[in-house]
Design an enzyme around this catalytic site. Structure first.
Site, PDB file in Angstrom:
ATOM      1  N   ASP A   1       0.750  -1.254  -0.085  1.00 20.77           N
ATOM      2  CA  ASP A   1       0.111   0.088   0.019  1.00 20.77           C
ATOM      3  C   ASP A   1       0.774   1.210  -0.047  1.00 20.77           C
ATOM      4  O   ASP A   1       2.271   1.348  -0.110  1.00 20.77           O
ATOM      5  CB  ASP A   1      -0.924  -0.080   1.385  1.00 20.77           C
TER       6      ASP A   1
ATOM      7  N   ASN B   1      -7.436  -2.329  14.266  1.00 23.84           N
ATOM      8  CA  ASN B   1      -8.948  -2.693  13.824  1.00 23.84           C
ATOM      9  C   ASN B   1      -8.937  -3.906  12.981  1.00 23.84           C
ATOM     10  O   ASN B   1      -9.986  -4.170  12.441  1.00 23.84           O
ATOM     11  CB  ASN B   1      -9.544  -1.703  13.293  1.00 23.84           C
TER      12      ASN B   1
ATOM     13  N   HIS C   1      -7.091  -4.240  10.317  1.00 25.47           N
ATOM     14  CA  HIS C   1      -6.958  -3.994   8.785  1.00 25.47           C
ATOM     15  C   HIS C   1      -5.569  -4.734   8.241  1.00 25.47           C
ATOM     16  O   HIS C   1      -4.640  -4.786   9.215  1.00 25.47           O
ATOM     17  CB  HIS C   1      -6.892  -2.747   8.380  1.00 25.47           C
TER      18      HIS C   1
ATOM     19  N   GLU D   1      -9.622  -1.652   5.374  1.00 23.07           N
ATOM     20  CA  GLU D   1     -10.352  -1.337   6.529  1.00 23.07           C
ATOM     21  C   GLU D   1     -11.569  -2.021   6.951  1.00 23.07           C
ATOM     22  O   GLU D   1     -11.798  -2.731   5.863  1.00 23.07           O
ATOM     23  CB  GLU D   1     -10.665   0.206   6.705  1.00 23.07           C
TER      24      GLU D   1
HETATM   25  C1  GLP Z   1      -0.341   0.617   8.624  1.00 26.81           C
HETATM   26  C2  GLP Z   1       0.112  -0.168   7.336  1.00 26.81           C
HETATM   27  C3  GLP Z   1      -0.342  -1.761   7.511  1.00 26.81           C
HETATM   28  C4  GLP Z   1       0.147  -2.192   8.893  1.00 26.81           C
HETATM   29  C5  GLP Z   1      -0.248  -1.332  10.134  1.00 26.81           C
HETATM   30  C6  GLP Z   1       0.458  -1.833  11.198  1.00 26.81           C
HETATM   31  O1  GLP Z   1      -1.715   1.168   8.683  1.00 26.81           O
HETATM   32  N1  GLP Z   1      -0.762   0.126   6.310  1.00 26.81           N
HETATM   33  O2  GLP Z   1       0.106  -2.421   6.624  1.00 26.81           O
HETATM   34  O3  GLP Z   1      -0.012  -3.547   9.161  1.00 26.81           O
HETATM   35  O4  GLP Z   1      -0.136  -0.161   9.849  1.00 26.81           O
HETATM   36  O5  GLP Z   1       1.204  -1.176  11.795  1.00 26.81           O
HETATM   37  P1  GLP Z   1       2.306  -1.361  12.738  1.00 26.81           P
HETATM   38  O6  GLP Z   1       3.056  -2.667  12.594  1.00 26.81           O
HETATM   39  O7  GLP Z   1       2.945  -0.137  13.034  1.00 26.81           O
HETATM   40  O8  GLP Z   1       1.378  -1.497  14.154  1.00 26.81           O
END
Ligand code: GLP
Length: 244
Positions: free
Chosen positions: A71, A139, A141, A146
């Site tokens: 993404d 959440n 995702h 989402e």
């Molecule tokens: C972002 C990314 C996700 C990732 C998520 C969790 O929103 N788009 O791909 O998994 O954050 O991040 P973290 O690993 O910092 O908790």
């Protein structure tokens, strides 16, 4: 739970990172010219450090793989240090000698985000990803898919959930600086990967990890779709695995 999900519970973030790197390195060594899916977020950073270490010791070679990222924020310039393009270059790609032409990520500067999604989806489909790395949002995702009323299929242009914007604000100077939109591989794009490697660290992810792996399969918990995949590795530290 689907028996194709293999769960590794590690003592802490350090051993989680080592285990995840071991699994990923094994997949790359099996297909050194294959396509692999990468993720941003703070969770994979330790694993990326481990992978860099393996490359330095010549135990691993990334120069022939093709890398596809999940993404990107939209709109955002690739040169912006908050872009995922920048994040991947700084935290992994530049240090593992991955040629620039082998790096694919949705283009946050594309004039038409919808067209960009269609083009990116085509690339991902052709690539046939061997292993897709995933983190998990608070959440549930995955990528930037989402919670919703349906599972998004292909790469799509999305509005970020308020709690995602708040969670990601820690990387920005202020909340208002966090982009409100993103381009993300869809659920189907992710599910097409031959295998999935999902990392979860910290107590904050414990409930959502349990809901995703053992709860109802629902687009309200996007990661729950992984229960339908035939080859998933979950690497969690004890804190994230608390309810498993
Ligand atoms: C972002 C990314 C996700 C990732 C998520 C969790 O929103 N788009 O791909 O998994 O954050 O991040 P973290 O690993 O910092 O908790």
């Amino acid at each position: 739970m689907n028996s194709n999900i293999k769960i590794f519970v590690e003592d802490d973030y350090n051993t989680l990172s080592k285990k995840a790197a071991e699994i990923f390195a094994c997949a790359v060594n099996r297909k050194p010219e294959g396509s692999f899916g990468f993720a941003t977020g703070s969770t994979p950073l330790g694993m990326y450090d481990e992978l860099k270490g393996m490359v330095k010791k010549s135990e691993l070679n990334f120069t022939k793989i093709n890398a596809y990222n999940l993404d990107e924020y939209y709109p955002i310039k690739g040169s912006d240090n908050q872009s995922y393009k920048y994040f991947m270059a700084a935290n992994l790609f530049d240090e593992i000698n991955l040629p620039k032409e082998n790096r694919f990520i949705p283009n946050g500067e594309a004039p038409d985000p919808i067209k960009e999604c269609v083009e990116y989806e085509e690339k991902v489909t052709k690539a046939s990803i061997e292993m897709q790395i995933l983190g998990i949002g608070n959440n549930g995702h995955i990528g930037f898919n989402e919670p919703a009323d349906y599972f998004a299929g292909a790469t799509n242009y999305v509005e970020l959930a308020e709690n995602t914007i708040e969670a990601n604000a820690r990387f920005f100077e202020k909340l208002e600086d966090v982009p409100r939109f993103a381009l993300t591989m869809g659920i189907h794009s992710i599910m097409m990967a031959k295998s999935i490697l999902l990392l979860a660290s910290g107590e904050g992810k414990a409930q959502i990890l349990k809901d995703s792996l053992f709860g109802k399969i629902t687009p309200k918990v996007p990661a729950s779709v992984l229960q339908l995949h035939c080859d998933v590795f979950i690497v969690a530290d004890k804190a994230a695995a608390k309810y498993l």
